[in-house]
Scaffold this motif. Structure first.
Motif, mmCIF file in Angstrom:
data_model
loop_
_atom_site.group_PDB
_atom_site.id
_atom_site.type_symbol
_atom_site.label_atom_id
_atom_site.label_comp_id
_atom_site.label_asym_id
_atom_site.label_seq_id
_atom_site.Cartn_x
_atom_site.Cartn_y
_atom_site.Cartn_z
ATOM 1 N N TYR A 31 2.033 -6.048 -0.208
ATOM 2 C CA TYR A 31 0.936 -6.631 -0.978
ATOM 3 C C TYR A 31 1.394 -6.905 -2.415
ATOM 4 O O TYR A 31 2.222 -6.177 -2.966
ATOM 5 N N TYR A 32 0.835 -7.946 -3.014
ATOM 6 C CA TYR A 32 1.112 -8.216 -4.425
ATOM 7 C C TYR A 32 0.608 -7.048 -5.269
ATOM 8 O O TYR A 32 -0.486 -6.521 -5.043
ATOM 9 N N ALA A 33 1.404 -6.663 -6.261
ATOM 10 C CA ALA A 33 1.037 -5.551 -7.127
ATOM 11 C C ALA A 33 0.545 -6.069 -8.473
ATOM 12 O O ALA A 33 0.907 -7.170 -8.920
ATOM 13 N N GLU A 39 -0.926 1.285 -12.647
ATOM 14 C CA GLU A 39 -1.686 0.962 -11.433
ATOM 15 C C GLU A 39 -0.748 0.909 -10.228
ATOM 16 O O GLU A 39 -1.112 1.308 -9.114
ATOM 17 N N TYR A 40 0.453 0.432 -10.447
ATOM 18 C CA TYR A 40 1.438 0.349 -9.367
ATOM 19 C C TYR A 40 1.827 1.749 -8.873
ATOM 20 O O TYR A 40 1.956 1.985 -7.671
ATOM 21 N N ILE A 41 1.996 2.669 -9.800
ATOM 22 C CA ILE A 41 2.339 4.046 -9.431
ATOM 23 C C ILE A 41 1.223 4.669 -8.598
ATOM 24 O O ILE A 41 1.464 5.343 -7.593
ATOM 25 N N ILE A 42 -0.015 4.404 -9.013
ATOM 26 C CA ILE A 42 -1.164 4.926 -8.254
ATOM 27 C C ILE A 42 -1.163 4.371 -6.831
ATOM 28 O O ILE A 42 -1.328 5.108 -5.852
ATOM 29 N N ALA A 43 -0.948 3.064 -6.701
ATOM 30 C CA ALA A 43 -0.938 2.435 -5.377
ATOM 31 C C ALA A 43 0.176 2.988 -4.501
ATOM 32 O O ALA A 43 0.010 3.154 -3.286
ATOM 33 N N PHE A 52 -0.848 -1.504 -0.581
ATOM 34 C CA PHE A 52 0.473 -1.321 -1.186
ATOM 35 C C PHE A 52 1.586 -1.747 -0.218
ATOM 36 O O PHE A 52 2.311 -2.698 -0.455
ATOM 37 N N TYR A 53 1.711 -1.038 0.904
ATOM 38 C CA TYR A 53 2.741 -1.321 1.908
ATOM 39 C C TYR A 53 2.217 -0.782 3.230
ATOM 40 O O TYR A 53 1.577 0.274 3.262
#
Length: 396
Positions: A31-33, A39-43, A52-53
């Motif tokens: 998925y686009y981050a 926010e990316y770390i949380i996902a 996320f994946y």
């Protein structure tokens, strides 16, 4: 508070962020981050994040899990690629080398292999007992016992485990309880009502209901499901988006299907019970079943699973009579699996021949003349007529 039939249609809709009435298939691996790294770390670290994946989560999977956790009255659930993925990941979230498990003599063959071979190779001890004997279950507990694993009704002989008793002794000893609810389905039985901690399913069976997918599910507390999710990240077994979509579709009709199947199975069991060619009919909905009272206490319906033992004065003749029936049946297909809209029949002694030696078959209650039957939604008159024809010319 909504009813089961309503929840089957509408639970988990928050994971469908489109305007589609039918949940979309999110057929994507990644998925686009957001550009924000926080926010990316949380996902990347949040359990079951659906965006996320795919190995971490998927919106379609999240909705299916929400429906099933609601049915099983647990806080959370995780869907996986197969029933064995659910069983193995859930158990490995509980035990480690040096621990001990109490389970029963009669189990699904895949689970039995996991207990008898895989776990032993990794230093986990397992004790198998008669699930009908509460004293035997309690007596098998050791200081290092971490899990009591049950399957009720059992595959293939339809024995019942007293879930309230198992839960009570487990809590006294700080032990986690886990129940395979595949044979019953959450329409007929809710282990959480009796204090069971974790519920597993082969969602391939009743939950999917159309023999067109493989899936598994683990239901439990949020804390426990996070542990299972972490195991699944390294062990794999993610449920594909398309199979998850098929599972959601099947769940919508679960209550209707199971109620029809219950009715058909009871009528067929009564037919078998009075037929001279049938030595024994194992169906928990019959008053003649030795655990019928316990079944009435724990279950809301008898399920579509039953087993019969064909007459035969010798083991060889019983085997030949079972083969004769399989040859003559036209509606009931000789095929593995269960819980679909179509009626199936298998010969357990043959199907599990490579997994069980003679002694193990005897301990599990599997005989040469036994047939395991999964009743579907066809008209009951046709199902009875099919067996009535197949049972002709059976020899003593």
């Amino acid at each position: 508070m909504s009813h089961i039939e309503t929840d089957l249609i509408h639970k988990g809709r928050e994971f469908n962020d489109s305007k589609a009435v039918v949940t979309p298939i999110y057929q994507t691996s990644t998925y686009y981050a957001d550009d924000d790294l926080k926010e990316y770390i949380i996902a990347a670290t949040e359990p079951k994040n659906p965006n996320f994946y795919h190995r971490h989560g998927n919106p379609t999977n999240s909705q299916a899990a929400a429906v099933i956790s609601s049915l099983e009255k647990t806080e959370d659930a995780l869907v996986l690629a197969t029933g064995m993925a659910a069983i193995s990941n859930a158990i490995l979230a509980v035990v480690k080398a040096g621990d001990h498990i109490v389970t029963q003599n009669s189990l699904y063959s895949g689970a039995m292999l996991f207990f008898k071979e895989f776990l032993l190779e990794y230093g986990v001890e397992v004790s198998h007992v008669d699930q009908k004997d509460n004293n035997a279950i309690e007596g098998a507990i050791r200081p290092n016992t971490k899990l009591i694993y049950i399957e009720t009704p059992s595959n293939p002989n339809l024995d019942i485990t007293d879930m309230e008793f198992v839960s009570s002794i487990a809590k006294k000893n700080g032990i986690i309880t886990m129940a395979d609810n595949t044979f019953a389905s959450p329409i007929n039985q809710t282990p959480a009502d009796f204090g069971i901690d974790v519920v597993v399913h082969s969602a391939t069976k009743y939950l999917g209901g159309h023999s067109d997918l493989t899936a598994g599910v683990v239901c439990g507390s949020k804390e426990f499901i996070q542990k299972v999710w972490r195991r699944s990240l390294v062990l794999g077994g993610s449920l594909s988006p398309f199979d998850s979509w098929l599972l959601l579709r099947g769940l919508k009709t679960l209550s209707m299907r199971v109620k029809q199947i219950n009715s058909n199975a009871l009528a067929l069991a009564k037919f078998f019970e009075s037929h001279p060619a049938i030595k024994y009919t194992g169906y928990i909905g019959l008053e003649s079943h030795p655990q019928n009272k316990l079944a009435q206490k724990q279950m809301r319906g008898g399920t579509g699973m039953l087993c019969i033992e064909v007459i035969g004065n010798t083991e060889d003749l019983a085997y030949k009579n079972a083969q004769h029936i399989l040859d003559k049946l036209e509606i009931f297909a000789n095929a593995a699996s269960l819980g679909g809209v179509e009626s199936l029949v298998v010969h357990p002694a043959s199907m599990w021949g490579s997994h069980h030696d003679k002694a193990q078959k005897s301990t599990s209650g599997i005989t040469s003349g036994m047939l395991r039957i999964s009743v579907g939604i066809e008209h009951i008159d046709d199902l009875i007529a099919d067996f009535d024809h197949a049972l002709k010319d059976i020899k003593l």
